[in-house]
Design a protein around this motif. Structure first.
Motif, PDB file in Angstrom:
ATOM      1  N   PHE A  59       0.900  -1.120  -0.054  1.00 22.39           N
ATOM      2  CA  PHE A  59       0.015   0.185   0.147  1.00 22.39           C
ATOM      3  C   PHE A  59       1.060   1.065   0.056  1.00 22.39           C
ATOM      4  N   PRO A  61       0.730   4.341  -0.234  1.00 18.56           N
ATOM      5  CA  PRO A  61       0.577   5.753   0.351  1.00 18.56           C
ATOM      6  C   PRO A  61       1.052   5.147   2.003  1.00 18.56           C
ATOM      7  N   ALA A  62       0.880   4.034   2.408  1.00 18.84           N
ATOM      8  CA  ALA A  62       1.375   3.751   3.877  1.00 18.84           C
ATOM      9  C   ALA A  62       2.931   3.834   3.780  1.00 18.84           C
ATOM     10  N   LEU A  65       4.075   7.167   3.960  1.00 22.66           N
ATOM     11  CA  LEU A  65       4.031   7.727   5.553  1.00 22.66           C
ATOM     12  C   LEU A  65       4.897   7.170   6.217  1.00 22.66           C
ATOM     13  N   ASP A  66       5.192   6.102   6.341  1.00 24.06           N
ATOM     14  CA  ASP A  66       6.143   5.278   6.908  1.00 24.06           C
ATOM     15  C   ASP A  66       7.588   5.804   6.724  1.00 24.06           C
ATOM     16  N   TYR A  69       7.563   9.444   8.431  1.00 25.97           N
ATOM     17  CA  TYR A  69       7.392   9.465  10.060  1.00 25.97           C
ATOM     18  C   TYR A  69       8.191   8.545  10.906  1.00 25.97           C
ATOM     19  N   GLN A  70       8.504   7.620  10.312  1.00 22.48           N
ATOM     20  CA  GLN A  70       9.372   6.487  11.080  1.00 22.48           C
ATOM     21  C   GLN A  70      10.686   7.148  11.287  1.00 22.48           C
ATOM     22  N   LYS A  74      13.849   2.325  12.653  1.00 20.32           N
ATOM     23  CA  LYS A  74      12.518   1.588  12.733  1.00 20.32           C
ATOM     24  C   LYS A  74      12.521   1.272  11.234  1.00 20.32           C
ATOM     25  N   GLU A  77      14.598  -2.051  10.029  1.00 16.78           N
ATOM     26  CA  GLU A  77      14.382  -2.953  10.811  1.00 16.78           C
ATOM     27  C   GLU A  77      13.544  -4.262   9.637  1.00 16.78           C
TER      28      GLU A  77
ATOM     29  N   GLU B  39      -5.518   5.671   4.723  1.00 12.55           N
ATOM     30  CA  GLU B  39      -4.412   6.451   4.512  1.00 12.55           C
ATOM     31  C   GLU B  39      -4.320   7.765   5.641  1.00 12.55           C
ATOM     32  N   ILE B  42      -3.694   6.037   9.255  1.00 14.38           N
ATOM     33  CA  ILE B  42      -2.098   5.832   9.504  1.00 14.38           C
ATOM     34  C   ILE B  42      -1.484   7.148   9.834  1.00 14.38           C
ATOM     35  N   TYR B  46       0.374   7.960  13.405  1.00 16.33           N
ATOM     36  CA  TYR B  46       1.796   8.736  13.443  1.00 16.33           C
ATOM     37  C   TYR B  46       1.917   9.941  14.270  1.00 16.33           C
ATOM     38  N   SER B  51       5.404   5.015  16.503  1.00 20.46           N
ATOM     39  CA  SER B  51       6.680   4.631  16.165  1.00 20.46           C
ATOM     40  C   SER B  51       6.624   4.063  14.677  1.00 20.46           C
TER      41      SER B  51
END
Lengths: 412, 412
Positions: A59, A61-62, A65-66, A69-70, A74, A77, B39, B42, B46, B51
């Motif tokens: 996905f 869009p996820a 965002l990951d 923001y991560q 992270k 990993e 979306e 999520i 965040y 995290s």
């Protein structure tokens, strides 16, 4: 889209694409779009004999965002359970479908360097499992429309209309819109095999590319033990199992000699890399390595791409596609490598296909590397076809043969 | 649906629902519908401090095909990597969202017995991890529209219109359609807490249910150490972290004494169990156990449900919801437990909530069971509210107090 056509397409992927063996597990990687088609595909995989069909949802869009923001830690990993899953797959060798419907601009604006470092770190864990699986399972990349992808290809159309039109095109280009797609693919695979047989009879050692219209002036060495491949391929250890790794496919390709390429090539289509479009670019090679890249758009992404690891700046594929390919003739720029690469001669930067070596099943990944097959976490095709492209092949005995002339096959 | 309202709803789930702690991981379980909302959710997770936000996709059509085509052995498997994932979650205690958009008829026609046996076998592996996580992490069940669900609720409307109407209803019933949903929930939680305080001041030991219109004539024992709960609850070990496990919620509930229930209850709404609707049913209890069930539709599924394990035929929840709940007043039958249970007094067959015990954090799962909290792999709410329902509470000293009269709170 007509349900009967979609079911035919699903069956084509399950049987001609994967050629699922009785009791084999199947993994489908897909975006959460086209759920009706995914349902059909799962059923066709079961009907073809799968013991289990699991879905790995991507996905984008996820992912964006990951990345945003991560923490880098992270993001880098690979958890223990994820590694256990890789291990399970390396042991059970599921047939794998990758359904492409990605937004070509889906990751625009991310922190490229952060994402690249995270991918590099993750790849350290993943690579041994990839190596272990290489050439040992059937896989198939095919496409389904995605809303953002359809909007990119047909910006002037309302989304639903664009999606429908993209479905039509995907099925047409994939030779899946007729009454009997599997029959059509049998004939298509035979045609591609004849091309390969001709090329392999020449015993080629080098290809010389020239196009005045684009400026391409480039030559690349080939591995003595290599073969040109195209269409379906065999699964080692299973004589009767042939599969098609790409639907559609129009190319005849081989893996070139690592470290032996000179000159400059100019792109003739945008390259969708990591959710970003790199446009109007050139790559100059010295001693097999990309030493200079320029791009009108997303040059930074291109530079990141060739510095992901040592092999990312070297070549892993030379593919021949005539200018009049049915995908080119659709007149559509797909912004998707699966389609655009089948409308144009292309090269790939990154990992080579050890399956292009004669009797490749005899070689470990390390031995294949030693013979000249490039290694990398990347494999990125980019298009250099042009209506005036000439490709001359140099044979083992020094004789020169015109392979491509005016962007098309010189013979047959 | 208006994007601002959707973002408010996403923020409500992240902050009021989960109350994500800085650096905590978050898991979202969802069907592959409403990807735009996913979306937003999520991103709000965040922003609230997560995290890492990962998605676990459920896809009911795939589950149905799995049940149909997989061998029972394959269907019963929990692979090593899947168990490692459970272990990781039991160690890291991610805050967990469950987005409900299930097709209420999604598994109609499956082999119930096969599916039940597979779930039982899987639960043997899963249960220790569930027990380890119980009461130690924040979770929140909320809803988003699904196409098939919308069609079930509004069969007369075109799908897109039904989806939009279902969004409106979900947001309204979830008190998320105003300018400041989080403020509205503060007030709502305070109101529910006042109800709980009153009930807990009575020191109740038994509830006696009667309704002439339905035939319900039933009584159930309560655990001496129990509390009535409602609205937000606290996360043990984190004084300042309160979360809402259900959005919406209108109920005040407790966990009854295992093995102490007599009489008969009649359902007043269909029960959606395992993708099948069980309709117009009754359950007769003897010594706390459901000894006879009848249903006009899907009786077999109901029988399977109460025989999943020893605790599946015993009660795990008594919940009080007044007849004029805002969800009831919508006049809509949702075919979704999350909504329908908040339109009606209900009971649950299966696992009880140990968090209803006073100072529950002191007890191990085993100790909670010993005190009378029921244990099961199931927890299935079913609705027994009626406009003439009377509930009388029997206090420790034998005094009787009218709790519900004519389907509504007798006091306050």
């Amino acid at each position: 889209m007509d349900i009967k056509k979609l079911r035919n397409y699903a069956e084509l992927i399950a049987k001609t694409g994967l050629n699922i063996m009785p009791g084999q597990e199947v993994v489908i990687r897909t975006e959460p779009e086209q759920t009706e088609f995914i349902e059909l595909l799962i059923e066709e995989c079961y009907k073809a004999g799968a013991s289990n069909v699991s879905i790995e949802w991507r996905f984008m869009p996820a992912t964006k965002l990951d990345i945003t923001y991560q923490s880098e830690e992270k993001l880098s990993e690979v958890l223990k359970w994820q590694e256990e899953k890789l291990k399970y797959k390396a042991e059970t060798l599921p047939a794998s479908v990758y359904l492409d419907s990605d937004d070509p601009d889906g990751l625009t604006g991310i922190d490229n360097a952060k994402w690249a470092r995270a991918q590099q770190k993750r790849y350290e864990i993943i690579k041994p499992y990839n190596d272990k699986m290489e050439n040992r399972y059937q896989w198939c990349v095919a496409a389904v429309p995605g809303k953002k992808w359809a909007k990119k290809v047909f910006p002037e159309l309302p989304v639903e209309e664009g999606m429908e039109k993209l479905w039509e095109l995907i099925l047409k280009c994939s030779r899946a819109d007729g009454e009997a797609p599997m029959e059509a693919w049998k004939e298509h695979n035979d045609n591609l095999r004849r091309r390969c047989d001709w090329l392999n009879s020449l015993n080629l050692r080098r290809l010389i590319y020239k196009s005045e219209s684009t400026g391409t002036d480039f030559n690349v060495g080939l591995i003595p033990d290599m073969l040109f491949c195209g269409g379906d391929e065999e699964l080692p250890g299973h004589d009767d199992v042939r599969f098609n790794a790409n639907i559609p496919t129009e190319e005849v390709f081989t893996t070139p000699m690592r470290g032996d390429a000179e000159g400059i090539v100019y792109s003739t289509m945008p390259l969708s890399y990591n959710g970003m479009l790199i446009e109007n670019f050139s790559v100059r090679f010295e001693k097999g390595r990309a030493v200079e890249v320029k791009a009108e758009k997303n040059e930074e992404a291109l530079k990141t791409m060739i510095s992901m690891d040592e092999g990312a700046a070297m070549l892993g594929e030379c593919a021949l596609v005539p200018w009049e390919s049915p995908i080119r003739e659709s007149g559509v720029l797909f912004y998707s490598t699966l389609f655009d690469e089948n409308a144009s001669c292309h090269l790939a930067l990154g990992r080579g296909y050890s399956s292009c070596l004669k009797e490749f099943w005899k070689y470990s990944p390390e031995e294949a590397r030693e013979k000249g097959v490039n290694d990398s976490m990347n494999h990125e095709d980019f298009m250099i076809g042009a209506p005036d492209l000439s490709i001359i092949g140099v044979c083992e005995d020094g004789k020169q043969v015109q392979i491509f002339k005016d962007g098309r096959w010189a013979e047959m």
